[in-house]
Write a protein that holds these residues in place. Sequence first.
Motif, PDB file in Angstrom:
ATOM      1  N   TYR A   1      36.932  63.698  36.676  1.00  0.00           N
ATOM      2  CA  TYR A   1      37.874  63.329  35.619  1.00  0.00           C
ATOM      3  C   TYR A   1      38.025  61.812  35.522  1.00  0.00           C
ATOM      4  O   TYR A   1      37.933  61.229  34.436  1.00  0.00           O
ATOM      5  N   VAL A   2      38.246  61.179  36.657  1.00  0.00           N
ATOM      6  CA  VAL A   2      38.465  59.728  36.659  1.00  0.00           C
ATOM      7  C   VAL A   2      37.219  58.997  36.155  1.00  0.00           C
ATOM      8  O   VAL A   2      37.302  58.076  35.329  1.00  0.00           O
ATOM      9  N   ARG A   3      36.063  59.425  36.631  1.00  0.00           N
ATOM     10  CA  ARG A   3      34.811  58.787  36.231  1.00  0.00           C
ATOM     11  C   ARG A   3      34.559  58.921  34.724  1.00  0.00           C
ATOM     12  O   ARG A   3      34.161  57.968  34.057  1.00  0.00           O
ATOM     13  N   GLN A   4      34.820  60.097  34.188  1.00  0.00           N
ATOM     14  CA  GLN A   4      34.486  60.364  32.792  1.00  0.00           C
ATOM     15  C   GLN A   4      35.520  59.828  31.797  1.00  0.00           C
ATOM     16  O   GLN A   4      35.163  59.444  30.684  1.00  0.00           O
ATOM     17  N   VAL A   5      36.788  59.810  32.206  1.00  0.00           N
ATOM     18  CA  VAL A   5      37.864  59.500  31.260  1.00  0.00           C
ATOM     19  C   VAL A   5      38.422  58.087  31.436  1.00  0.00           C
ATOM     20  O   VAL A   5      38.805  57.452  30.451  1.00  0.00           O
ATOM     21  N   LEU A   6      38.467  57.579  32.644  1.00  0.00           N
ATOM     22  CA  LEU A   6      39.237  56.370  32.902  1.00  0.00           C
ATOM     23  C   LEU A   6      38.414  55.090  33.006  1.00  0.00           C
ATOM     24  O   LEU A   6      38.999  54.004  33.099  1.00  0.00           O
ATOM     25  N   PHE A   7      37.103  55.198  32.984  1.00  0.00           N
ATOM     26  CA  PHE A   7      36.264  53.998  33.079  1.00  0.00           C
ATOM     27  C   PHE A   7      35.433  53.801  31.819  1.00  0.00           C
ATOM     28  O   PHE A   7      35.089  54.765  31.122  1.00  0.00           O
ATOM     29  N   LEU A   8      35.086  52.541  31.547  1.00  0.00           N
ATOM     30  CA  LEU A   8      34.106  52.186  30.530  1.00  0.00           C
ATOM     31  C   LEU A   8      32.803  51.804  31.220  1.00  0.00           C
ATOM     32  O   LEU A   8      32.818  51.353  32.380  1.00  0.00           O
ATOM     33  N   PRO A   9      31.682  51.922  30.546  1.00  0.00           N
ATOM     34  CA  PRO A   9      30.411  51.491  31.145  1.00  0.00           C
ATOM     35  C   PRO A   9      30.410  50.017  31.538  1.00  0.00           C
ATOM     36  O   PRO A   9      29.685  49.614  32.452  1.00  0.00           O
ATOM     37  N   THR A  10      31.222  49.218  30.852  1.00  0.00           N
ATOM     38  CA  THR A  10      31.266  47.784  31.127  1.00  0.00           C
ATOM     39  C   THR A  10      32.193  47.415  32.281  1.00  0.00           C
ATOM     40  O   THR A  10      32.220  46.257  32.707  1.00  0.00           O
ATOM     41  N   ASP A  11      32.965  48.359  32.797  1.00  0.00           N
ATOM     42  CA  ASP A  11      33.826  48.076  33.948  1.00  0.00           C
ATOM     43  C   ASP A  11      32.970  47.800  35.184  1.00  0.00           C
ATOM     44  O   ASP A  11      31.840  48.279  35.300  1.00  0.00           O
ATOM     45  N   SER A  12      33.537  47.066  36.116  1.00  0.00           N
ATOM     46  CA  SER A  12      32.830  46.733  37.353  1.00  0.00           C
ATOM     47  C   SER A  12      32.394  47.996  38.094  1.00  0.00           C
ATOM     48  O   SER A  12      33.224  48.841  38.444  1.00  0.00           O
ATOM     49  N   ALA A  13      31.087  48.118  38.349  1.00  0.00           N
ATOM     50  CA  ALA A  13      30.569  49.292  39.053  1.00  0.00           C
ATOM     51  C   ALA A  13      31.070  49.338  40.492  1.00  0.00           C
ATOM     52  O   ALA A  13      31.406  50.416  41.010  1.00  0.00           O
ATOM     53  N   ASP A  14      31.129  48.187  41.138  1.00  0.00           N
ATOM     54  CA  ASP A  14      31.612  48.150  42.520  1.00  0.00           C
ATOM     55  C   ASP A  14      33.075  48.578  42.587  1.00  0.00           C
ATOM     56  O   ASP A  14      33.467  49.359  43.471  1.00  0.00           O
ATOM     57  N   ARG A  15      33.873  48.062  41.667  1.00  0.00           N
ATOM     58  CA  ARG A  15      35.290  48.433  41.660  1.00  0.00           C
ATOM     59  C   ARG A  15      35.442  49.924  41.381  1.00  0.00           C
ATOM     60  O   ARG A  15      36.280  50.593  41.985  1.00  0.00           O
ATOM     61  N   ARG A  16      34.641  50.456  40.485  1.00  0.00           N
ATOM     62  CA  ARG A  16      34.705  51.885  40.170  1.00  0.00           C
ATOM     63  C   ARG A  16      34.472  52.722  41.422  1.00  0.00           C
ATOM     64  O   ARG A  16      35.215  53.677  41.682  1.00  0.00           O
ATOM     65  N   GLN A  17      33.477  52.377  42.199  1.00  0.00           N
ATOM     66  CA  GLN A  17      33.179  53.153  43.404  1.00  0.00           C
ATOM     67  C   GLN A  17      34.297  53.024  44.434  1.00  0.00           C
ATOM     68  O   GLN A  17      34.642  54.012  45.106  1.00  0.00           O
TER      69      GLN A  17
END
Length: 263
Positions: A151-167
């Motif tokens: 859910y968080v991955r699909q709904v709360l992030f944009l492709p342009t957001d920091s990949a490291d921060r996302r993980q």
Amino acid sequence: MPVLTRDGVRLAFDGANGAGRPLVFVHGWCCDRSYLRPQFDHFATAGHGVLAPDLRGHGESDAPEGAYAIRTFAEDLAWLCARQRIKDVVVVGHSMGGIVAFDLAVRYPELVAAVVMIDSAVARPVASRAALPAFIARLEGPEAVPAMQDYVRQVLFLPTDSADRRQRILAAMARTPRHVMVGALQGMYDFDPEEAQDKPLPPMLFVSSNGTPLCDLARLATIVPGLTTAQTAGSGHFCPLEVPDQVNAMLGRFVTIVDDGGR
């Protein structure tokens, strides 16, 4: 790290004194006070009093069994503010924290001078609300962490957001105790913003991200006369971390307006 105990529950927080209007920073679901650290540091440096708790069940606070109603979080916040002897606060809530901030203003009008809701599902869209019971059921099952992370991955992030921060965020949120994950989400489902209808409310600002809309702003505006709205540029849900300069500038302007208004 200061800790205060309310009814047997240890509540961790950061705080700093300052001559400027105090701000209280409230994090979101499955997060902790570090998610608003750029705002805490910015306004502490600018001379404001600041308080940033870990809500019960989150971060370094205790995670007792039982319900995690929005009202309970708000009561904890009011109690902490009283112990820290701060009032006329601007409460800044991200995600679920914005719902808590809204509820705090409704229940404790003498405490709250203004509210900022950052990408918060205060007035949840109809389709989103309808999907919550099934999501809660998934979180109660054996695949709770994958369900939450999907859910968080699909709904709360944009492709342009920091990949490291996302993980890092996905890994940190997965460490939330499951009973808290489920209980707090149930608390959001049970929350009804209509309880604020026709009650005196302080000035309120809603800051949207560029991701999936989490709030029905038209409905919220019927509950909050004079609602101010703004939007970040180029950031998903975790905009306080992704674009802190943008968020800090909006908060700073809003606090100035509140101060000029005399609350």
